[in-house]
Design an enzyme around this catalytic site. Structure first.
Site, PDB file in Angstrom:
ATOM      1  CB  THR A 245      34.732  32.095  50.949  1.00 49.77           C
ATOM      2  OG1 THR A 245      34.779  32.697  49.662  1.00 49.77           O
ATOM      3  CG2 THR A 245      34.404  33.173  51.972  1.00 49.77           C
ATOM      4  NE  ARG A 273      33.805  38.288  42.045  1.00 49.98           N
ATOM      5  CZ  ARG A 273      33.693  37.368  43.015  1.00 49.98           C
ATOM      6  NH1 ARG A 273      34.648  37.262  43.922  1.00 49.98           N
ATOM      7  NH2 ARG A 273      32.664  36.574  43.088  1.00 49.98           N
ATOM      8  N   GLY A 275      33.415  40.139  45.541  1.00 50.67           N
ATOM      9  CA  GLY A 275      32.269  39.244  45.666  1.00 50.67           C
ATOM     10  C   GLY A 275      31.423  39.629  46.863  1.00 50.67           C
ATOM     11  N   GLY A 297      30.570  30.553  48.367  1.00 51.90           N
ATOM     12  CA  GLY A 297      29.958  30.142  47.103  1.00 51.90           C
ATOM     13  C   GLY A 297      29.891  31.287  46.112  1.00 51.90           C
ATOM     14  N   GLY A 299      29.509  34.401  44.780  1.00 52.78           N
ATOM     15  CA  GLY A 299      29.351  35.707  45.415  1.00 52.78           C
ATOM     16  C   GLY A 299      28.356  36.608  44.733  1.00 52.78           C
TER      17      GLY A 299
HETATM   18  N1  GLY Z   1      31.985  33.898  47.917  1.00 52.09           N
HETATM   19  C1  GLY Z   1      33.244  34.378  47.590  1.00 52.09           C
HETATM   20  C2  GLY Z   1      33.284  35.143  46.349  1.00 52.09           C
HETATM   21  O1  GLY Z   1      32.429  35.015  45.491  1.00 52.09           O
HETATM   22  O2  GLY Z   1      34.203  35.931  46.190  1.00 52.09           O
END
Ligand code: GLY
Length: 417
Positions: A245, A273, A275, A297, A299
Site C-alpha cells: 500500500t 474484499r 482492507g 500493513g 488491513g
Molecule cells: N493495508 C492494505 C490492505 O490490507 O489492503
C-alpha cells in the site's frame, strides 16, 4: 552480525513476552526521548512544509515537495506522491500491476481527506481504473457521498473521464497463476487468524521438503515465463501474499494538511474484499485541528482499531506522534490478548504527522535486519528513516512458513513497505 531469522524472531518474542509489551513502546523509547526513531536520528523536527509517506513513495517526493512549497494544495501534493506507484507497473502493491484477487482480477481501494475543507472521499473494490487516489478525490469533489464501491465506483470514474484499462500486467498475471496452481488447497477461505480456535501448524514439514518445494516453484515459475530476476519475488508473493500500500500526508507552511492512501490490497484476496485503505479513519484520517495519519500493513487488524482515527484522537488528547502510534499498535496486540503466537503473523506501519510538523513512523515489527520498515520524509531534505517498532525482529509469513525463509526470498527491491 548475522542472525538466523528463526533465532532472531524467537529471541525477540521471548524478550517481548518476558518483559511485557510496553518495553519497546512508551517505557523504552517515549519516556527517554519522546520523538526518537530506532535509527537514533531525531524524529519530527516540526518543520513546515513537510510530506511523509510509505517508503515506496520516496522517489516521488521531490516533485511533490516543490509543488507544495510553491503554494500547491496539500491533497494535490499528497496525490502527486501516491500517483507515482499507481502508474508504475513494477510496483505490484498499488494501481497498475497490482497483484490481483483470487480470480485474477485487480481490485483497487483508496481514500483521501482534505483538511482545509474538512471533506473526504473513498472508493473500494474498483476494477479497470488505475488512479483510484484521484477517483476518491473526485468522489469528494463531485458527489454528495463519501464512499463508492465496485461497479458503481468504476462507472462513476468513467463518467468523470478516467480511462478504463487492463491493470493486470503480464508479470502480475504470471505470479497469480503461480499462486493459483501452487495453493489450490491453501487459500483465504475458512476461519482466519482472529478465530479463537485457530492454531499454527503443529507438525511442520521437514526443511528439506520445503527446499524441494521452493525448487519446484522456481521450475514452475520458469515454465510460466517469469523472468529469472523476478522468480524469487514471485515465489515470495506466492508463499506470503503481501498487503502493499502507499499512504502520504502533506502539511504546508500555513498549517493546512491532507492525507491519501491507495492500494491493490491483499494479494489473492477474496473478490470484493476491502482492507483498511478505503476506510476513512482506518487507512487514512486527517483532522485540520490536529494532524494526519495513515497505514500500511494488515488491513483487517487496522480496521478493528480504527487506526488512523485512533492516532489523531490520541494526539488531540496530548500524546506525541510516537506515543499516539505506539498506543494504536498496542491496541492491535490487545485484540489478540498479546498472544505472540498470533501477533508474529501480523504487521502494521503507521505514518503520523502533527499540525506543527512533528512526525513519526511506527511499526509492529522492525522488519528484516537488512531491510527494516521505513518512512519517507521531505521537509526540504528528502530521506528515509527507520520506524520505531513495538517488537524486535520481523513478522512471520502468513500462511505460516515452517522453516527459515531462504535469504534470497527476503531480498525484495520492489515491494517496500
Ligand atoms: N493495508 C492494505 C490492505 O490490507 O489492503
Amino acid at each position: 552480525m548475522s542472525i538466523s531469522r528463526r533465532g532472531f524472531i524467537g529471541s525477540a518474542i521471548a524478550a517481548s513476552v518476558a518483559s511485557g509489551l510496553n518495553e519497546r513502546g512508551l517505557n523504552a523509547q517515549d519516556k527517554a526521548n519522546s520523538d526518537a526513531p530506532a535509527s537514533g536520528q531525531p524524529f519530527g523536527t516540526g518543520k513546515r512544509p513537510i510530506i511523509i509517506c510509505a517508503n515506496n513513495g520516496v522517489n516521488y517526493l521531490d516533485g511533490a515537495f516543490s509543488f507544495l512549497k510553491n503554494g500547491g494544495d496539500t491533497l494535490d501534493a499528497a496525490i502527486r506522491v501516491v500517483k507515482g506507484p499507481e502508474d508504475d507497473p513494477n510496483d505490484d502493491s498499488v494501481g497498475l500491476g497490482g497483484l490481483p484477487n483470487e480470480e485474477g482480477v485487480v481490485e483497487l481501494d483508496a481514500c483521501c481527506m482534505h483538511g482545509p475543507t474538512r471533506r473526504a472521499g473513498s472508493v473500494g473494490g474498483v476494477r479497470n481504473i488505475k488512479n483510484v487516489s484521484l477517483v476518491s478525490k473526485a468522489v469528494m469533489e463531485h458527489t454528495g457521498h463519501v464512499m463508492l464501491v465496485g461497479e458503481g465506483a468504476e462507472r462513476f470514474a468513467v463518467a468523470m473521464g478516467f480511462p478504463r484499462e487492463n491493470l493486470l500486467t503480464e508479470r502480475s498475471r504470471k505470479i497469480w497463476l503461480l499462486w493459483k496452481e501452487t495453493n489450490s488447497t491453501h487459500d483465504w477461505w475458512g476461519p482466519g487468524l482472529a478465530d479463537p480456535h485457530w492454531t499454527p501448524p503443529s507438525t511442520p514439514p521437514q526443511a528439506a521438503l520445503w527446499k524441494e518445494r521452493i525448487h519446484r516453484l522456481e521450475e514452475h515459475a520458469a515454465r510460466l515465463g517469469i523472468e529469472p530476476e523476478w522468480r524469487m519475488v514471485a515465489i515470495r508473493r506466492v508463499l506470503s501474499p503481501p498487503t502493499g500500500t502507499i499512504h502520504c500526508s502533506a502539511l504546508n507552511d500555513k498549517g493546512e494538511m491532507s492525507g491519501v492512501t491507495t492500494t491493490s490490497g491483499l494479494a489473492f484476496k477474496l473478490p470484493g474484499r476491502c482492507g483498511d485503505s478505503p476506510i476513512i479513519g482506518a487507512g487514512c484520517y486527517t483532522d485540520q485541528d490536529v494532524g494526519s495519519a495513515g497505514a500500511t500493513g494488515s488491513g483487517e487488524e487496522n480496521i478493528k482499531i480504527a487506526g488512523a482515527h485512533t492516532i489523531i484522537e490520541n494526539m488531540r488528547h496530548g500524546m506525541s506522534p510516537l506515543e499516539a502510534g505506539m498506543d494504536a499498535l498496542k491496541r492491535i496486540a490487545r485484540n489478540y490478548n498479546n498472544d505472540m503466537n498470533k501477533l508474529k503473523f501480523l504487521d502494521m506501519t503507521y505514518y503520523i504527522l502533527r499540525k506543527d510538523g512533528a512526525y513519526a513512523g511506527v511499526s509492529l515489527w522492525e522488519g528484516y535486519s537488512d531491510k527494516p520498515h521505513k518512512i519517507a520524509v521531505h521537509d526540504g531534505t528528502r530521506r528515509s528513516e527507520v520506524t520505531v517498532a513495538l517488537f524486535k525482529g520481523a513478522s512471520h509469513e502468513f500462511p505460516p512458513f515452517p522453516v527459515n525463509m531462504p535469504k534470497e526470498l527476503t531480498q525484495d527491491s520492489v515491494y517496500v513497505k
